[in-house]
Enzyme design. Structure first.
Site, PDB file in Angstrom:
ATOM      1  N   TRP A   1       0.868  -1.183   0.000  1.00 51.42           N
ATOM      2  CA  TRP A   1       0.000   0.000   0.000  1.00 51.42           C
ATOM      3  C   TRP A   1       0.903   1.231   0.000  1.00 51.42           C
ATOM      4  O   TRP A   1       1.814   1.326   0.831  1.00 51.42           O
ATOM      5  CB  TRP A   1      -0.873  -0.037   1.261  1.00 51.42           C
TER       6      TRP A   1
ATOM      7  N   ASP B   1      -0.481  -5.078   9.616  1.00 51.22           N
ATOM      8  CA  ASP B   1      -1.461  -4.079   9.196  1.00 51.22           C
ATOM      9  C   ASP B   1      -2.717  -4.857   8.811  1.00 51.22           C
ATOM     10  O   ASP B   1      -2.711  -5.611   7.830  1.00 51.22           O
ATOM     11  CB  ASP B   1      -0.902  -3.286   8.000  1.00 51.22           C
TER      12      ASP B   1
ATOM     13  N   LYS C   1     -13.016  -0.378   6.048  1.00 48.95           N
ATOM     14  CA  LYS C   1     -13.553  -1.251   4.991  1.00 48.95           C
ATOM     15  C   LYS C   1     -14.598  -2.205   5.539  1.00 48.95           C
ATOM     16  O   LYS C   1     -15.690  -2.312   4.988  1.00 48.95           O
ATOM     17  CB  LYS C   1     -12.432  -2.079   4.369  1.00 48.95           C
TER      18      LYS C   1
HETATM   19  N1  KET Z   1      -3.568  -0.407   5.419  1.00 48.85           N
HETATM   20  C1  KET Z   1      -3.811  -0.811   4.166  1.00 48.85           C
HETATM   21  C2  KET Z   1      -3.105  -2.014   3.654  1.00 48.85           C
HETATM   22  C3  KET Z   1      -4.723  -0.098   3.388  1.00 48.85           C
HETATM   23  O1  KET Z   1      -4.959  -0.543   2.167  1.00 48.85           O
HETATM   24  C4  KET Z   1      -5.363   1.037   3.903  1.00 48.85           C
HETATM   25  C5  KET Z   1      -6.285   1.817   3.076  1.00 48.85           C
HETATM   26  C6  KET Z   1      -5.084   1.397   5.222  1.00 48.85           C
HETATM   27  C7  KET Z   1      -4.174   0.661   5.947  1.00 48.85           C
HETATM   28  C8  KET Z   1      -5.679   2.566   5.919  1.00 48.85           C
HETATM   29  O2  KET Z   1      -6.996   2.807   5.797  1.00 48.85           O
HETATM   30  P1  KET Z   1      -7.722   3.751   6.876  1.00 48.85           P
HETATM   31  O3  KET Z   1      -8.877   4.317   6.167  1.00 48.85           O
HETATM   32  O4  KET Z   1      -6.740   4.776   7.325  1.00 48.85           O
HETATM   33  O5  KET Z   1      -8.093   2.858   7.986  1.00 48.85           O
HETATM   34  N2  KET Z   1      -6.339   1.686   1.806  1.00 48.85           N
HETATM   35  C9  KET Z   1      -7.245   2.306   0.869  1.00 48.85           C
HETATM   36  C10 KET Z   1      -7.526   3.751   1.063  1.00 48.85           C
HETATM   37  C11 KET Z   1      -6.333   4.632   1.177  1.00 48.85           C
HETATM   38  O6  KET Z   1      -5.417   4.563   0.352  1.00 48.85           O
HETATM   39  O7  KET Z   1      -6.330   5.440   2.127  1.00 48.85           O
HETATM   40  C12 KET Z   1      -6.750   2.001  -0.539  1.00 48.85           C
HETATM   41  O8  KET Z   1      -5.673   1.407  -0.713  1.00 48.85           O
HETATM   42  O9  KET Z   1      -7.473   2.315  -1.499  1.00 48.85           O
END
Ligand code: KET
Length: 456
Positions: A184, A265, A301
């Site tokens: 990511w 993560d 998610k």
């Molecule tokens: N870890 C991973 C692997 C991840 O894909 C995301 C979010 C997060 C943590 C953090 O998400 P949060 O909303 O802060 O709990 N991924 C999606 C959104 C982004 O990039 O912020 C994405 O990859 O589309």
């Protein structure tokens, strides 16, 4: 920690001020007690020049974010065919954002109870911290029973990772974090901003479109003893390829051998298999070995709480005493950063996970969401296989799990997807199947086939 301070020797110019006075910008950079002062003179500045020249002149334009910037570009596109497969955000078959029924129920409960808006403690809502650790490790896990987990509510997954990164920077100076290649995109930003050195371990093998397991093991082995190994708990982003349970055991072996610290993560619990428990298997396997480990959690998610910014950092320690100390330091990091976390999402999660009936409803809805994604995954594969006459094997799409598919399209091919077909996706070739409907699979297959075969 280095600190820097900008102070202006004279405040904003007033008309009565002699503008031949030198404007001086003093920058004091202090660190570890050896502070020094730099003085810069702008010479005989006239008022007109002083007002026209921005003090922010030296700040260059930042590039758009590789993931969230895609949504911005999507919003600006007026074509009816446009499709946003950039950000990992769940949509209904009608491609509308989805608020889970169980979330609405929890929110109604909160309204009925007339909850207040007082500050939370720095570590967050106690009821949330309890259930979030239970969801991760299982309520009867000895690490919970013995009080060995330091749990602090964070600003979703990102904020929780950032807290852990600050802890690493402060208490493990020089220690490296190993991240998967690819990963990511924001992982690199998080560790860069926290000034934590990182390097990559091999993960994805484009030849097999699978896991480069030997490469991964070799790179973890080769890392300096005591490194932090960042692992995606399930539904690896962006590849959609997870180690098997057998492989997880071997990964745990080398991490233990090398005295490394696993750092999970977990942003997609429930989205890999549809089952919250099954998707926590990797984390639980490490915890069962009595290893100390870190886990960042996100409810963006699996509960669709993207904008509520709800998640947690959990640090499993070898004693309850160490856990108490770690928690106190996480709070100390959080306090000057954002003081204390928001309450709304924490109450939603606490209400749902803490209530057996609502918890069951969530599990059912989770399965439904994961099921819809599996459905479009299958249909996309069918459409590609039927339409592409070149004999290319598209079955890797079916082997990948979670919200994403890693298509193997390169940057120019991904650009073609967007510029010609109005399909918005990240430039690493990742598409979010959570943003795809059955109705759009054929169109997407046409776009992929065109981009794959006609763009180099
Ligand atoms: N870890 C991973 C692997 C991840 O894909 C995301 C979010 C997060 C943590 C953090 O998400 P949060 O909303 O802060 O709990 N991924 C999606 C959104 C982004 O990039 O912020 C994405 O990859 O589309």
């Amino acid at each position: 920690m280095a600190s820097s301070m900008l102070s202006l020797a004279s405040t904003s110019p007033s008309s009565s001020l002699s503008l031949s006075d030198n404007w001086k910008v003093k920058t004091k950079i202090g660190g570890f007690g050896n502070a020094f002062v730099k003085t810069k003179s702008f010479g005989r500045t006239t008022m007109a020049v002083a007002l026209n020249v921005s003090r922010f002149e030296g700040i260059t334009m930042a590039p758009p974010d590789p993931i969230l910037g895609v949504s911005e570009a999507f919003r600006a596109d007026t074509n009816d065919l446009k499709l946003n497969l950039g950000v990992g955000a769940y949509r209904t078959e009608e491609l509308q954002p989805y608020v889970l029924n169980v979330v609405k129920k929890a929110e109604n409960l909160m309204l009925e109870r007339g909850e207040n808006k007082e500050y939370l403690p720095i570590e967050g809502l106690a009821a949330f911290n309890n259930v979030t650790a239970q969801l991760l490790f299982g309520a009867d896990n000895p690490v919970i029973q013995q009080g060995k987990v330091a749990t602090v509510q964070g600003l979703s997954g990102t904020g929780s990772l950032r807290l852990a990164a600050a802890l690493i920077e402060r208490y493990f100076p020089g220690a490296k974090v190993l991240i998967s290649s690819p990963t990511w995109g924001n992982h690199k930003n998080i560790f860069n901003d926290a000034r934590v050195p990182w390097s990559e371990y091999r993960y994805y093998d484009p030849k097999t479109v699978g896991l480069d397991f030997n490469g991964m093991i070799d790179d973890i082995k080769a890392a300096p003893e005591g490194s932090f190994i960042l692992l995606h708990g399930c539904a690896h982003n962006p590849t959609g390829i997870d180690p098997t349970l057998e492989q997880w055991e071997k990964i745990a072996d080398v991490i233990q051998e090398k005295n490394h610290i696993p750092f999970f993560d977990v942003a997609y619990q429930g989205f890999a298999s549809g089952s919250l428990d099954e998707d926590a298997a990797s984390v639980r396997l490490f915890a069962a070995r009595g290893m100390e480990l870190l886990v960042a959690q996100s409810y963006s998610k699996n509960l669709g709480l993207y904008a509520e910014r709800i998640g947690a950092i959990n640090v499993v320690c070898s004693s309850s005493d160490a856990a108490a100390r770690v928690k106190s330091q996480l709070k100390r990091i959080a306090r000057p950063m954002y003081s204390n976390p928001p309450v709304h999402g924490a109450r939603i999660v606490a209400n749902i996970v803490g209530d057996p009936a609502l918890f069951k409803e969530w599990k059912d809805e989770m399965e439904l969401m994961a099921g819809r994604i599996k459905g479009v995954r299958q249909k996309l594969f069918n459409s590609l296989s039927a339409k592409d006459k070149s004999g290319k094997d598209w079955s890797f799409i079916l082997k990948q799990i979670g919200m994403f598919s890693f298509t193997g399209l390169n940057k120019s091919q991904s650009d073609n997807m967007t510029n010609k077909w109005h399909v918005y996706m990240t430039k690493d070739g990742r598409i979010s199947l959570a943003g795809l409907s059955l109705a759009k699979c054929e169109y997407l297959a046409d776009a992929i086939i065109d981009s794959y075969h006609n763009v180099s």
